[in-house]
Design a protein around this motif. Structure first.
Motif, mmCIF file in Angstrom:
data_model
loop_
_atom_site.group_PDB
_atom_site.id
_atom_site.type_symbol
_atom_site.label_atom_id
_atom_site.label_comp_id
_atom_site.label_asym_id
_atom_site.label_seq_id
_atom_site.Cartn_x
_atom_site.Cartn_y
_atom_site.Cartn_z
ATOM 1 N N CYS A 126 43.887 -71.615 12.327
ATOM 2 C CA CYS A 126 44.319 -70.242 12.046
ATOM 3 C C CYS A 126 44.533 -69.476 13.347
ATOM 4 C CB CYS A 126 43.285 -69.529 11.186
ATOM 5 S SG CYS A 126 43.238 -70.071 9.472
ATOM 6 N N LYS A 131 49.498 -71.337 8.995
ATOM 7 C CA LYS A 131 49.272 -70.689 7.705
ATOM 8 C C LYS A 131 48.632 -71.658 6.718
ATOM 9 C CE LYS A 131 51.195 -66.960 9.250
ATOM 10 N NZ LYS A 131 50.361 -65.775 9.582
ATOM 11 N N LYS A 132 49.191 -72.855 6.613
ATOM 12 C CA LYS A 132 48.655 -73.880 5.720
ATOM 13 C C LYS A 132 48.604 -75.221 6.466
ATOM 14 C CE LYS A 132 50.335 -71.743 1.431
ATOM 15 N NZ LYS A 132 51.159 -71.952 0.208
#
Length: 254
Positions: A126, A131-132
């Motif tokens: 992060c 984001k993912k």
């Protein structure tokens, strides 16, 4: 080095400038011991008579080996190039003959999965702007004395290519890594020059789309770290591992 798993502005600046950072004490002593102990258990369970796949960054035979490709969804064991004698038997104990174990430890094994998906790992990504984040592969790499092969200069993005390029490597030291036992070496700032070449898998097998450039060894700097330290590696960073010169510490002692 800042809060574990949460990069400081200084660390982010260093990462973008040099292409890597070292996060000391990222893994606790208990976590390091747990990962090492679990690998001993996996090695003890492995029956090498069923397969003898050899890993080599110089010999492309491994790349056409079904065992290698299937390892993306398995826990597979790869031997050093010189592990076997002419009689087909190992020259030394199994635990001193393995090059690496991969590539789905993070998905299949509960101990490695727990660490790979830990809050501090997620927080780290992060901090890097993910984001993912998705873990594509995981490896437990051995540096065997005598027969242990070197890993030539390369970029991780050559092998794990995405558009846009988003590969970031994590290298966790499970023992002190020095210039005599196979630590990482890197060319600081080399990631700024972009991707040098890609590794392509096609109908006729796999190959690089262009030859490797020549690198001057004096441009590389050693990344010596203590056990538990994490090296965060930009996907375009030129790095390598040189052969181990000393005997390894025991993988695990009860």
């Amino acid at each position: 080095m800042g809060i574990v798993g949460n990069l400081t502005p200084a660390q982010l600046h260093s990462f973008h400038s040099d292409g890597y950072i070292v996060m000391e004490s990222f893994a606790s002593t208990d976590e390091v011991e747990s990962l090492r102990k679990r690998m001993v258990e996996l090695l003890n369970q492995f029956d090498y008579s069923t397969t003898a796949s050899i890993f080599s960054t110089k010999n492309q035979q491994k790349l056409t080996d079904d065992y290698f490709f299937e390892s993306a969804e398995n826990i597979s064991f790869f031997f050093e190039e010189k592990a076997f004698g002419e009689d087909g038997n190992l020259k030394q104990p199994k635990e001193l003959s393995i090059n690496k174990v991969g590539h789905a430890l993070h998905e299949i094994d509960p101990v490695f999965k727990s660490f790979s998906n830990s809050e501090k790992v997620c927080s780290l990504f992060c901090s890097l702007g993910y984001k993912k984040p998705i873990i594509i592969q995981s490896m437990y790499i051995f540096k065997q004395p005598g027969i242990g092969g070197e890993v030539v200069p390369h970029q991780d993005n050559s092998f794990i290519y995405t558009e846009p390029q988003t590969c970031t490597g994590l290298w966790l030291a499970l023992e002190d890594a020095t210039t005599t036992n196979g630590c990482l070496w890197a060319i600081p700032g080399s990631h700024k020059n972009g991707l040098v070449r890609r590794f392509i898998r096609g109908e006729n097998g796999v190959t690089f789309d262009r030859p490797s450039p020549d690198y001057d060894l004096k441009d590389f700097v050693p990344i010596e770290v203590k056990a538990g330290s994490l090296v965060v590696i930009h996907g375009d960073l030129i790095h390598q591992r040189i052969k181990r010169k000393v005997e390894p510490t025991p993988l695990y002692t009860s």
